[in-house]
Design a protein around this motif. Structure first.
Motif, PDB file in Angstrom:
ATOM      1  N   GLU A 148       0.835  -1.202   0.000  1.00 12.05           N
ATOM      2  CA  GLU A 148       0.000   0.000   0.000  1.00 12.05           C
ATOM      3  C   GLU A 148       0.873   1.258   0.000  1.00 12.05           C
ATOM      4  N   LYS A 182       2.097   7.215   1.663  1.00 10.17           N
ATOM      5  CA  LYS A 182       2.124   8.669   1.596  1.00 10.17           C
ATOM      6  C   LYS A 182       1.597   9.151   0.256  1.00 10.17           C
ATOM      7  N   ARG A 183       1.069  10.341   0.269  1.00  8.53           N
ATOM      8  CA  ARG A 183       0.636  10.945  -0.979  1.00  8.53           C
ATOM      9  C   ARG A 183       1.839  11.223  -1.867  1.00  8.53           C
ATOM     10  N   PRO A 230      -0.546  15.436  -7.708  1.00  6.18           N
ATOM     11  CA  PRO A 230      -1.526  14.473  -8.240  1.00  6.18           C
ATOM     12  C   PRO A 230      -1.155  13.887  -9.589  1.00  6.18           C
ATOM     13  N   TYR A 261       2.154   3.292  -9.229  1.00  3.36           N
ATOM     14  CA  TYR A 261       1.143   4.032  -8.466  1.00  3.36           C
ATOM     15  C   TYR A 261       0.917   5.370  -9.172  1.00  3.36           C
ATOM     16  N   GLN A 299      -3.786   8.876  -8.371  1.00  4.03           N
ATOM     17  CA  GLN A 299      -5.121   9.407  -8.637  1.00  4.03           C
ATOM     18  C   GLN A 299      -6.105   9.077  -7.514  1.00  4.03           C
ATOM     19  N   LEU A 300      -5.758   8.099  -6.676  1.00  4.20           N
ATOM     20  CA  LEU A 300      -6.648   7.688  -5.595  1.00  4.20           C
ATOM     21  C   LEU A 300      -6.041   8.053  -4.245  1.00  4.20           C
ATOM     22  N   GLN A 301      -6.938   8.260  -3.267  1.00  2.13           N
ATOM     23  CA  GLN A 301      -6.474   8.566  -1.923  1.00  2.13           C
ATOM     24  C   GLN A 301      -5.699   7.393  -1.340  1.00  2.13           C
ATOM     25  N   LYS A 302      -6.157   6.184  -1.659  1.00  2.36           N
ATOM     26  CA  LYS A 302      -5.530   4.968  -1.147  1.00  2.36           C
ATOM     27  C   LYS A 302      -5.290   4.015  -2.312  1.00  2.36           C
ATOM     28  N   GLU A 303      -4.057   3.619  -2.515  1.00  6.21           N
ATOM     29  CA  GLU A 303      -3.706   2.715  -3.614  1.00  6.21           C
ATOM     30  C   GLU A 303      -3.022   1.478  -3.038  1.00  6.21           C
TER      31      GLU A 303
END
Length: 526
Positions: free
Chosen positions: A230, A233-234, A238, A267, A270-274
């Motif tokens: 997972e 971190k961001r 974006p 990754y 584009q998603l908050q959680k990948e």
């Protein structure tokens, strides 16, 4: 093809190419280039690692930027793209050529190779994971007098993590209670989170091996080791992406790997959680006692991460500089060239067979201690014989050195360098021959320039030839260069692919020592 007399040549080396995280439509770019002989127009080269429109290709484009462009609205340009092989040669099947009018903010290019073909032949295209793209640009109406050659280098910055993960009582690790490991690199803490757990009683409706004994629409069940990675971190922005390569090995009691798998993932941010669900390749029912140590499952995990950070810089610029003043036209170098070519005031001759080369003793003596010694020996011999034989005519005092073992073409190259400091060499064999002569005649600067050319262009096969020459000259620098080439390339090219290297030549002991050092280093790493 573009005429070699009327072109700009740009070589662009992309380091760690396979780890580049850019997705389809995203590009790498060189810095802006101003082509003086194309009416001071400005240009960039773009490379799309996963294609501009089709992700299965590598694409390259020539773009006229129009930012600081002082050229006319339209310029008719010849341009050519190709890939350079590990041998330093242009791969003919990748050559793409076109000619067209270019306006500001216009770009044209090609899908130069499929990614499948590229990675299938890493030995040719991706030696040391470096992709080299060559771009040639020339004006349709030739006006240039000299070639302009630039080398760009782009490095994809990579962070690595090597992890040994023991999972105690692994059968109790469930999705709700997984084995969790936070992955950090030298630059980022807790960049990724690794979750390992058992997925029990899973259905394999699409697995023919599991369903072979199942009839009447039934399904098979099994338990699998799940590895989920997972993004913790961001991403920086974006639009950024992050490339991750992961290799997982199951370690048994004998330190061998009965199960191993590797894959890559991007990754996209584009998603908050990948979460990357790493392929499920370890089935519980296939585990044996040797694979489980004290009820503990041992995994070796290697991660290679590239977060899109790249550095592009001009590595080498051999573009001829425009003279600043008219007086520069009478520079010392051009005067020495004229002096050499005209033979004016020459006071010695170098003779090969029936061909004589007029030279100047003072210049050759300064540049080469060997020539200095030969001229001194000739003068001493002349002085000793002075008065003993006065019947030989007006040529008694003429200094002629008879040289053997040097081809006329190589002597021409040597004299050109002595008078100009310019090394004009295009192939390995010629350069190795010049290196030998530079060593024997003690011309240090020529030897250094030849060494640098050999270092950049030597292949695995050519290292055998270089080692033989190094031993004949007892040259430690060339020996070390050849040994390092053999030792380093052993990681990428099995020596059995090159039987001529494996043959018992004079340096077999050196090569065996290099191989032993490499094996020891691998064992320590493991």
């Amino acid at each position: 093809m573009i005429s070699s007399e009327d072109e700009y040549v740009i070589d662009w080396k992309i380091v760690n190419f396979s780890s580049c995280p850019l997705t389809s439509g995203k590009k790498l770019s060189t810095r802006e280039l101003t082509f003086e002989h194309l009416d001071n127009s400005t240009w960039e080269i773009h490379l799309y690692p996963r294609g501009k429109a089709y992700e299965h290709y590598v694409a390259c484009f020539l773009a006229r930027t129009g930012k600081n462009d002082a050229g006319p609205k339209k310029i008719y340009v010849n341009f050519e793209f190709s890939l350079i092989t590990s041998e330093g040669l242009q791969c003919e099947k990748t050559v793409m050529h076109d000619c067209n009018f270019f306006e500001p903010e216009m770009n044209l290019g090609f899908n130069i190779i499929t990614r499948e073909d590229l990675f299938a032949d890493r030995k040719t295209y991706l030696w040391k994971d470096i992709l080299t793209l060559r771009c040639r640009v020339g004006k349709y109406s030739p006006q240039t007098r000299q070639n302009c050659y630039n080398v760009f280098r782009t490095r994809n910055c990579i962070q690595t993590s090597n992890i040994h993960l023991p999972i105690e009582s692994f059968q109790d690790a469930s999705k709700r209670n997984p084995e969790v490991l936070h992955i950090s690199t030298t630059k980022e803490n807790d960049l990724l989170t690794l979750n390992v757990y058992m997925g029990k009683g899973e259905v394999f409706e699409g697995d023919p091996e599991e369903n072979v004994a199942v009839k009447d629409g039934g399904t098979a069940f099994n338990s699998l080791v799940h590895i989920d990675i997972e993004r913790s971190k961001r991403l920086k922005t974006p639009i950024c992406s992050m490339y991750v390569f992961c290799s997982v090995k199951l370690v048994d009691n004998d330190r061998s790997f009965p199960f191993e798998y590797e894959d890559e993932y991007i990754y996209k941010g584009q998603l908050q959680k990948e979460i990357w669900n790493f392929p499920r390749f370890i089935k519980i029912k296939e585990l044996t006692k040797d694979m489980i140590q004290d009820f503990t499952l041992h995994l070796d995990i290697n991660l290679r991460i590239c977060d899109g950070t790249q550095s592009t810089y001009l590595q080498e610029d051999l573009t001829p500089q425009k003279p600043k003043h008219i007086v520069d036209d009478k520079a010392l170098k051009s005067d020495l060239v004229s002096l050499y070519r005209s033979g004016l005031f020459s006071d010695a001759k170098l003779k090969i067979g029936k061909t004589c080369f007029p030279v100047h003793k003072a210049i050759l003596s300064i540049r080469s201690s060997k020539f200095k010694k030969l001229f001194e020996e000739h003068a001493s011999a002349e002085k000793a014989s002075d008065g003993k034989d006065s019947q030989s005519g007006q040529n008694d005092n003429e200094c002629i050195l008879n040289l053997t073992g040097i081809p006329r073409d190589r002597l021409t190259d040597i004299l050109n360098f002595i008078y100009t400091d310019v090394l004009d060499v295009k192939d390995f064999d010629t350069c190795l021959s010049l290196y030998t002569i530079a060593h024997e005649f003690d011309i240090p600067l020529l030897k250094v320039k030849c060494y640098n050319f050999l270092k950049d262009h030597m292949s695995v096969k050519q290292s055998t030839q270089a080692m033989l020459v190094a031993e004949s000259l007892n040259d430690e620098d060339l020996k070390l260069l050849s040994k390092n080439m053999i030792k380093y390339s052993r990681k990428y090219f099995p020596l059995e692919d090159f039987p001529e290297i494996c043959q018992p030549v004079r340096y077999a002991g050196e090569m065996k020592k290099a191989e032993d050092e490499l094996i020891d280093r691998r064992l320590k790493t493991d």
